[in-house]
Design a protein around this motif. Structure first.
Motif, mmCIF file in Angstrom:
data_model
loop_
_atom_site.group_PDB
_atom_site.id
_atom_site.type_symbol
_atom_site.label_atom_id
_atom_site.label_comp_id
_atom_site.label_asym_id
_atom_site.label_seq_id
_atom_site.Cartn_x
_atom_site.Cartn_y
_atom_site.Cartn_z
ATOM 1 N N UNK A 206 0.822 -1.211 0.000
ATOM 2 C CA UNK A 206 0.000 0.000 0.000
ATOM 3 C C UNK A 206 0.857 1.263 0.000
ATOM 4 N N UNK A 207 1.901 1.279 0.822
ATOM 5 C CA UNK A 207 2.784 2.445 0.876
ATOM 6 C C UNK A 207 3.470 2.662 -0.470
ATOM 7 N N UNK A 208 3.950 1.612 -1.085
ATOM 8 C CA UNK A 208 4.592 1.738 -2.396
ATOM 9 C C UNK A 208 3.620 2.308 -3.424
ATOM 10 N N UNK A 209 2.391 1.796 -3.429
ATOM 11 C CA UNK A 209 1.385 2.247 -4.394
ATOM 12 C C UNK A 209 1.081 3.733 -4.235
ATOM 13 N N UNK A 210 1.098 4.232 -3.003
ATOM 14 C CA UNK A 210 0.842 5.662 -2.766
ATOM 15 C C UNK A 210 1.827 6.550 -3.507
ATOM 16 N N UNK A 211 3.019 6.035 -3.739
ATOM 17 C CA UNK A 211 4.070 6.812 -4.395
ATOM 18 C C UNK A 211 4.301 6.372 -5.839
ATOM 19 N N UNK A 212 3.410 5.539 -6.354
ATOM 20 C CA UNK A 212 3.529 5.092 -7.729
ATOM 21 C C UNK A 212 4.620 4.059 -7.950
ATOM 22 N N UNK A 213 5.040 3.414 -6.877
ATOM 23 C CA UNK A 213 6.057 2.370 -6.971
ATOM 24 C C UNK A 213 5.383 1.012 -6.914
ATOM 25 N N UNK B 17 8.623 0.996 6.379
ATOM 26 C CA UNK B 17 7.392 1.558 5.817
ATOM 27 C C UNK B 17 6.365 1.749 6.922
ATOM 28 N N UNK B 18 5.610 2.837 6.797
ATOM 29 C CA UNK B 18 4.524 3.119 7.736
ATOM 30 C C UNK B 18 3.250 3.395 6.961
ATOM 31 N N UNK B 19 2.137 2.968 7.515
ATOM 32 C CA UNK B 19 0.837 3.302 6.922
ATOM 33 C C UNK B 19 0.630 4.812 6.980
ATOM 34 N N UNK B 20 -0.079 5.325 6.011
ATOM 35 C CA UNK B 20 -0.276 6.774 5.874
ATOM 36 C C UNK B 20 -0.793 7.420 7.161
ATOM 37 N N UNK B 21 -1.747 6.800 7.824
ATOM 38 C CA UNK B 21 -2.385 7.434 8.980
ATOM 39 C C UNK B 21 -1.493 7.499 10.226
#
Length: 171
Positions: free
Chosen positions: A27-34, A98-102
């Motif tokens: 999920x964290x990777x996807x947030x940055x387009x990775x 990696x950390x979740x967005x929230x």
């Protein structure tokens, strides 16, 4: 490893954490387009025992109210002629931080990096290597503000930066 930071529990990874830890990273990777690379750069998350535990490293998960919201890990760099990284005999690489967005922006990343560094020093290592991508601006800022120096030798295709920090044994 088992400690508290504010309302977070930081503990050693267990086999039942595999999917939840993978989801945080994916999920964290996807947030940055990775992209998530289960057959490449992220295979280690699916094979924690072989890639971290058996190699003498550690993989931690971060929980908030019983839910995994982050990961962090390190393993010793391989040495010798056949080692792809050849970064030194007393060197480790920090990975999968990696950390979740929230839960970002609360000092947890800084705390985790410090805890990793202390665990690494306690085991007698003298250098820490970190690979990251420029798009992960908060991570880049954290590493640079924590004394990591730009280096060369990026090995992970989605990364374009590598940093090294030489540790003082009295950290």
């Amino acid at each position: 490893m088992h400690e508290q930071y504010r309302n977070y529990t930081i503990r050693s990874w267990q086999p039942e954490d595999r999917q939840a830890a993978a989801e945080v990273i994916k999920t964290a990777l996807a947030e940055y387009g990775l992209g998530w690379e289960p057959d490449g750069a992220d295979r280690d998350v699916l094979e924690v025992e072989r890639c971290y535990v058996d190699r003498g490293g550690e993989f931690w998960v971060i929980e908030l109210q019983g839910q995994i919201v982050g990961t962090s890990a390190y393993y010793p760099c391989l040495v010798g002629a056949s080692a792809p990284d050849n970064r030194g005999e007393k060197a480790v690489e920090i990975r999968k931080m990696y950390l979740s967005r929230h839960v970002r922006g609360q000092g947890l990343g800084t705390y985790l990096l410090g805890a990793l560094e202390q665990a690494i020093v306690d085991r007698g290592y003298q250098e820490i290597w970190i690979e990251t991508a420029s798009i992960l601006t908060a991570a880049v800022k954290l590493y640079e503000e924590s004394g990591y120096q730009p280096a060369t030798g990026v090995e992970t295709p989605r990364c374009d930066r590598v940093y090294v920090k030489v540790l003082s044994l009295d950290c």
